[in-house]
Enzyme design. Sequence first.
Site, PDB file in Angstrom:
ATOM      1  N   HIS A 163      68.492  69.634  18.687  1.00 61.20           N
ATOM      2  CA  HIS A 163      67.207  69.989  19.302  1.00 61.20           C
ATOM      3  C   HIS A 163      66.722  71.348  18.795  1.00 61.20           C
ATOM      4  O   HIS A 163      65.954  72.042  19.462  1.00 61.20           O
ATOM      5  CB  HIS A 163      67.305  70.000  20.832  1.00 61.20           C
ATOM      6  CG  HIS A 163      67.870  68.747  21.412  1.00 61.20           C
ATOM      7  ND1 HIS A 163      67.109  67.620  21.660  1.00 61.20           N
ATOM      8  CD2 HIS A 163      69.144  68.415  21.750  1.00 61.20           C
ATOM      9  CE1 HIS A 163      67.871  66.662  22.164  1.00 61.20           C
ATOM     10  NE2 HIS A 163      69.120  67.115  22.207  1.00 61.20           N
ATOM     11  N   SER A 284      50.527  86.618  -1.394  1.00 61.83           N
ATOM     12  CA  SER A 284      49.263  86.475  -0.676  1.00 61.83           C
ATOM     13  C   SER A 284      48.163  87.224  -1.411  1.00 61.83           C
ATOM     14  O   SER A 284      48.399  88.289  -1.978  1.00 61.83           O
ATOM     15  CB  SER A 284      49.408  87.034   0.743  1.00 61.83           C
ATOM     16  OG  SER A 284      48.142  87.237   1.355  1.00 61.83           O
ATOM     17  N   LYS A 290      53.747  89.716   1.410  1.00 63.55           N
ATOM     18  CA  LYS A 290      54.116  88.328   1.648  1.00 63.55           C
ATOM     19  C   LYS A 290      54.932  87.727   0.503  1.00 63.55           C
ATOM     20  O   LYS A 290      54.710  87.996  -0.668  1.00 63.55           O
ATOM     21  CB  LYS A 290      52.861  87.457   1.846  1.00 63.55           C
ATOM     22  CG  LYS A 290      52.131  87.701   3.131  1.00 63.55           C
ATOM     23  CD  LYS A 290      52.983  87.445   4.360  1.00 63.55           C
ATOM     24  CE  LYS A 290      53.433  86.005   4.493  1.00 63.55           C
ATOM     25  NZ  LYS A 290      52.328  85.082   4.700  1.00 63.55           N
ATOM     26  N   GLU A 297      56.762  74.173   1.317  1.00 58.49           N
ATOM     27  CA  GLU A 297      55.584  73.718   2.060  1.00 58.49           C
ATOM     28  C   GLU A 297      54.863  72.588   1.334  1.00 58.49           C
ATOM     29  O   GLU A 297      54.409  71.619   1.967  1.00 58.49           O
ATOM     30  CB  GLU A 297      54.640  74.898   2.280  1.00 58.49           C
ATOM     31  CG  GLU A 297      55.195  75.937   3.243  1.00 58.49           C
ATOM     32  CD  GLU A 297      54.306  77.155   3.372  1.00 58.49           C
ATOM     33  OE1 GLU A 297      54.455  77.853   4.377  1.00 58.49           O
ATOM     34  OE2 GLU A 297      53.487  77.424   2.468  1.00 58.49           O
TER      35      GLU A 297
END
Length: 469
Positions: A163, A284, A290, A297
């Site tokens: 979980h 970024s 970043k 992704e």
Amino acid sequence: MSGQTHEGALWGGRFGSGPSYEMQRLSKSTHFDWRLVPYDLDATAAHATALKERGLMSADALATVLSALEKIGHDFQSEAIAPGEQDEDVHGWLERILIEAVGPAIGGSLRAGRSRNDQIATFIRLYMRDTSRAIRHILIELVRILISRSEEAGERVMPGRTHFQHAQPVLVAHYLLAHAWPLVRDISRIDDWAKRNNVSPYGGGALAGGGLGIDAEGIARELGFQGVMENSLDGTSSRDSVAEFLYITTQIGIDLSRLAEEIVILTSAEFGYMSLHDSYATGSSMMPQKKNPDIAELTRGKTGRLIGNLTGLLATLKALPLAYNRDLQEDKEPVFDSVDTLLLVMPAMAGMIASLTLNYERMEEQATKGFSLATDVADFLVEQGVPFRDAHEIVGQLVAHCESKGLELHECSDEELASISPHLTPATRSVMTAEASVARKSGVGGTAPDQVAKQRAALAALIESLDTD
């Protein structure tokens, strides 16, 4: 071209006029079936040989055709040729260009005994056969990378989760191998599918079978198939092999996406279990600090695309009557797109996984957080003769006490342990470490170091046996 075959197409004699502009645009498929040219060339060469053996083509004509096909193949590879605006599909293009090369008498004779229906059903199987081998090869390399990274991890520990909450400690190696096994099953799926895919629809004609006695079995052997499909109606109209292939590509995407999702999370500042190599991350346009996990992704995102390709084809197939229907033209683009997607994603994932920095100290620091040793304490009590039901209640009370005091299990004093239950003796502390926890999981498939070592050796041997290239 009233009363004649339309240029760049394989039909027209019974029509009084050519197709409308709108009909041509909708029917045209060379913008995606162009990649099937090599299979059309191979099948046409085998077909011409079969025509010659049947006495329907002379030896000289066969030699002329084979020479022309070889040149067309070279021109295709060098991108010296391209489909014309008038070409309806790859089949019409090849007949047109062959006629230009060898004349209408020879070039126009090759349509005898075959249909676009059995041709395209054959070509998609050949394409999937070839590309599945490329996908399979990269899967093997991905598994090898995970095996290597698991070996590097040694006996370092990390939190195991259910979980997505802390559950029990596991070896980092065990975690990495857990992502390898699904990929091995994907390889097995490809191998199982390949056997079912390895029969040829060629010779089925439009639907009823060829009427000129051409040797379909000989053509099948020439194209590398094990045999010919038993039913021409089935051979020209079924696409379950395509749907199964798309399921396999989708499952591969899902298996990679699960790992990608964890990499996105575990490389974040909150976790810090892993760090991306600069060459497998992006920055970024606005925020200078970043370091984004774009490969993970994009893998996650493109898996949705793979799922869409599968479900779209299934929706197309669900109510098609026998035999061939033009709807089946919609089988190719999903296959091409899924193959292109995987062959783009998989090498990037392989490089990202191979170059990840695993932050073992951070993982070990977190391995016993969240009372993840509670089950080990309960198991220890069972070994002292306490029924598990009672042990479960005792340890639950211990967890509640620790939670109220802001303590981890091992931080309780002997007096606190005894106040909860006389069964919680100082000896209980022997199981209150991550190392002791993993060592106790020594059953087959467990996370104990000796079991993980056996697992890794078995997986490495299996991959070697599967690497048949």
